[in-house]
Design an enzyme around this catalytic site. Structure first.
Site, PDB file in Angstrom:
ATOM      1  N   TYR A  39       0.814  -1.243  -0.017  1.00 53.03           N
ATOM      2  CA  TYR A  39       0.009  -0.128   0.097  1.00 53.03           C
ATOM      3  C   TYR A  39       0.903   1.259  -0.037  1.00 53.03           C
ATOM      4  CZ  TYR A  39      -4.057   2.997   1.726  1.00 53.03           C
ATOM      5  OH  TYR A  39      -4.849   3.842   1.709  1.00 53.03           O
ATOM      6  N   LYS A  64      -1.423  -1.228  -4.136  1.00 52.47           N
ATOM      7  CA  LYS A  64      -2.745  -0.484  -3.868  1.00 52.47           C
ATOM      8  C   LYS A  64      -1.938   1.040  -4.144  1.00 52.47           C
ATOM      9  CE  LYS A  64      -6.525   1.951  -1.649  1.00 52.47           C
ATOM     10  NZ  LYS A  64      -7.269   2.304  -0.285  1.00 52.47           N
TER      11      LYS A  64
END
Length: 296
Positions: free
Chosen positions: A138, A166
């Site tokens: 992330y 992400k």
């Protein structure tokens, strides 16, 4: 064009429903999860930024995974956030998530301490080694204060359980560089990039806005997959005012998503302090943008 998407293409960064007194609303989480999956989400990401992970306990995080897994069964993947500023704590959360039934782990860069890239790489490898679950890196430097640099991503792609990213970096060039040199599945973490990242080989999206319009955002992907670029572009543009209202108007997406869900009669409840609920003027503006999105 078919792109590798290990957790599905349309993943909602789901809010964490709370009761009126601020407790965890597991029944509400199950109802919301079922609602999102029935309207096009093939994956749910729990306990991320939108899920208010900094203010939920370890026990609440595990209970949320168990409840959502029960609600959706095999209809959707369940990925859960385990990233903290402490490697040891993150490892414990990863193992608890595996026991609770998660399909994957969302691991944010350690925030506040801002480790250098070699330490950051070691952190991710340690977490990936701690369980049998695949890992989504992330990258959200606006919140963590540190980038996962492209060369670090490329090295980490060699780990068998680090499979996806992400991307909230706002560095489109770096994203394309990593995609061109690795097999990492890239998910847009900023809704304004949903179509753009998909168009250059991204796997799909992990979306906050999908809490309120999952079917509309899924339609963008479906049109692209069908080869209908004009329709996908029109649908993405139609969602832009809502994306701006929810994500770029000065309030966290958690606050705006919960405000809309509460107005729509869907499970949400309050936000936890230090966040505060949206005021009435803001809610009315969100509703207007929501109606505009549906009208297209």
């Amino acid at each position: 064009m078919t792109t590798h998407a290990p957790f599905g293409r349309a993943l909602c960064a789901m809010i964490t429903p709370f009761t009126a007194d601020g407790g965890l609303d597991l029944d509400g989480a199950q109802r919301l999860a079922d609602h999102l999956v029935s309207r096009g989400c093939d994956g749910l990401v729990l306990s991320g930024t939108t899920g208010e992970s900094p203010t939920t306990t370890d026990a609440e995080k595990a209970a949320l995974v168990e409840a959502v897994r029960e609600a959706v069964g095999g209809r959707a993947s369940v990925v859960t956030g385990v990233g903290t500023s402490d490697t040891g704590h993150t490892v414990r959360l990863a193992r608890e998530a595996e026991k609770a039934g998660a399909d994957g782990l969302l691991v944010v860069s350690p925030y506040y301490s801002r480790p250098p890239q070699d330490a950051l790489e070691e952190h991710f490898r340690t977490v990936a080694d701690a369980s049998g679950l695949p890992v989504v890196l992330y990258d959200i430097p606006g919140r963590t204060g540190i980038r996962i640099e492209a060369e670090t991503m490329i090295r980490l792609a060699g780990h068998p359980r680090i499979v996806a990213v992400k991307d909230c970096s706002y560095d489109f060039l770096a994203a394309q560089k990593v995609m061109s040199r690795t097999g990492l599945a890239y998910y847009a973490g900023c809704d304004e990039h949903n179509l753009a990242l998909t168009a250059v080989g991204g796997a799909g999206w992990i979306s906050t806005v999908a809490n309120v319009v999952p079917d509309r955002l899924r339609a963008v992907l479906d049109a692209w997959e069908a080869g209908d670029t004009p329709v996908s572009a029109r649908l993405q543009r139609r969602a832009t005012p809502l994306i701006e209202s929810m994500m770029a108007a000065g309030l966290p997406g958690t606050v705006t998503a919960k405000a809309l869900l509460n107005e729509l009669g869907l499970p949400a409840g309050p936000v936890r302090a230090p966040l505060r609920p949206a005021d009435r003027k803001t809610v009315d503006g969100l509703l207007a943008a929501y109606e505009e999105c549906l009208a297209g």
